[in-house]
Every structure is written in C-alpha cells, then in structure tokens.
Design an enzyme around this catalytic site. Structure first.
Site, PDB file in Angstrom:
ATOM      1  CB  VAL A   1     -60.255 -10.587  17.810  1.00 39.06           C
ATOM      2  CG1 VAL A   1     -59.635  -9.604  18.802  1.00 39.06           C
ATOM      3  CG2 VAL A   1     -60.565  -9.890  16.497  1.00 39.06           C
TER       4      VAL A   1
ATOM      5  CE  LYS B   1     -62.292  -1.720  12.963  1.00 37.74           C
ATOM      6  NZ  LYS B   1     -62.006  -2.532  14.138  1.00 37.74           N
TER       7      LYS B   1
END
Length: 297
Positions: free
Chosen positions: A12, A176
C-alpha cells in the site's frame, strides 16, 4: 512542492509513494528499515510505474513535514512511534492507511498536535519483493469530508489514486471491516486465494463472519444493508483467481498478521455493545495461534 513522508513502504505504501512522486508536486520521502532500491508498480494492464524515491532509514534524520502517510500494518503502529514523533508538527496531517475502525484511537496518542485523517483503503496489491508491487485493481481511498479530506484529495490528483470523501465515514469504515472480517481470516487460515470462497461451507463461514460484523456495525451507527453478507461473498467469489489478501501474503511470508485490527476489532466492539461474536472470536483465536509475534514487515 509539498513535503510528504511515507511510513511503511510495503504494498500500500509503495503504491501511494510512487503515485505521489509521479505527480511532480510532492517531495516524497520513504521512511524505511532497509533499502528499497526504487519502486516498481505493475498495474493490472501489465504496464509499470517505476520511480526512485528518496529513502531515510534513521528516524533521527527527519523533521516535520506537511503530510505523513502512515501505511504500516495496524499492529506495527507503536513501532512507527519514533518516526511519527519526528515527522509531526503542529501543522502536520497524518493520513492513516490502515485496516479497522480504530484509526484515530490508535494513532492520535503518537502524533502530538498533528491532525489525524483516517482512510478506508481499497488497494488490492501484492508486494512481490522489496520495492516491487503488483496491483490487482484501481487504487481507491475514502476519507471523511472536511478540509483535510479535500486537501488530501487535491494532493493525490493525477497520482492514479482515486480519493473520495464521505460525510458518513462510520459506515464506510465498517463496510470495509465487514469485508475484511471474511476475506483476510479465511484466506490466511486456509492459505488459499479468493477461489476458496467457491466452496459452499467456506462461503457460509464467510457469511457468518460478515453478519456478526454487520450487527456490531449497525449498533455502532453504521448504515449497512441486511443482505451485506450475501453481497460480500458474491464479491469475493467474483474477484480474479490470483487475488488474495494482505493477511494471506503475510502468513505465506511468515510475518505477523493484522487479525487484531480486523476480527479482533469486531470482537471488542461486540463485547462493548453486548452483541455475541462467536465466529469472529473463534477465527481471532486461530489467527493468533498461527501468527508469529513481533515479525512485522
């Protein structure tokens, strides 16, 4: 040039660092434990973004910047403390690119007067080796609406990273987490990629994990559909067969896993609200048993 420090340059963090560098508007520093030797991001269409990012391996060598992107795993946050203390000043904003729903509680005690901007991360990526990342889809981030979110979206303009803001961040974060409660736990425990959800029993386990998380989320103020569990399992079954989860990559690499910020967060919130979470409690215990402690990346 806006000064940006990225702490945690794995999959990420690597995608975000390379994307911000590519805009030509950000002076990016990669805060690392070992050399990257540059970044190479392979996109889903096979094209690659290659860039060199200035690297610093000693936290005492940095000073406050305008933006800090914290992209470590949630359980590595305390270890990033020395970096955060040196990088954060009164005008610093810290974007937390971590899983779970406890971003502010976890990070705020470490950043002094800096402001914390939590983010929901949708960056499906695999770190294939140091500095080399494979992307499986378009990187997306969701942040709370407000000046900080607007400014961060502007910073990312042209980076290839889509940033959207929402006035209901609670729902976005829990949505999420409901997904993560199933995909990370199941792929890591079975050591299989997303096709594992094709099995009827695994699909049912996934639904049970999501439904517990949905009930806790609703009691926490999130607005989620009652058929969320079916939606999540259908989404996981439709993902490319080569895709997996960051917890699966960590287990395959022998690293500590981020289960506590995912399933553990569901269990903690459920206990606080008086909602039973036996499925999430069970997988949390199993993940704790197979996760090597203190071996984070």
């Amino acid at each position: 040039m806006t000064r940006v420090a990225v702490v945690g340059v794995g999959a990420v963090g690597g995608v975000v660092a390379a994307g911000l560098m590519s805009t030509g508007r950000a002076d990016v520093t990669a805060c690392v434990r070992s050399p990257l030797g540059g970044l190479r991001i392979v996109r889903p269409d096979g094209s690659a973004l290659e860039t060199s990012v200035p690297e610093v391996a000693d936290s005492s060598a940095v000073s406050p910047v305008e933006w800090v992107v914290l992209a470590t795993k949630a359980h590595q946050t305390a270890g990033a403390g020395p970096w955060l203390r040196r990088l954060c000043g009164a005008g610093t904003r810290v974007v937390v690119l971590q899983n779970g729903v406890e971003h502010v509680e976890r990070v705020a005690p470490l950043v002094g007067a800096a402001r914390v901007l939590p983010a929901v991360v949708e960056i499906s990526a695999e770190s294939q080796r140091r500095g080399h990342v494979r992307l499986f889809g378009r990187p997306r981030l969701t942040v709370p609406s407000g000046d900080d979110g607007t400014d961060f979206a502007a910073l990312c303009q042209g980076s290839g990273i889509e940033v959207t803001s929402t006035g209901d961040f609670v729902t976005a974060a829990w949505a999420k987490l409901c997904l993560n409660a199933a995909n990370g736990a199941v792929t890591a425990l079975t050591m299989q990629r997303m096709p594992v959800f094709a099995g009827p029993r695994i699909a049912q386990l996934g639904r049970a994990l999501v439904e517990e998380a949905r009930q806790v989320a609703s009691a926490s103020g999130a607005r989620l559909p009652e058929d969320l569990a079916d939606q999540v399992v259908a989404r996981l079954r439709a993902m490319p067969p080569e895709s997996g989860s960051s917890m699966l990559w960590d287990r395959l690499a022998g690293r500590e896993m981020e289960y506590d910020a995912r399933n553990g967060a569901v269990v903690r919130a459920g206990a606080r609200l008086g909602i039973p979470t036996p499925y999430n409690e069970t997988v949390t215990a199993l993940l704790e048993a197979v996760s090597p402690p203190g071996n984070g990346s």
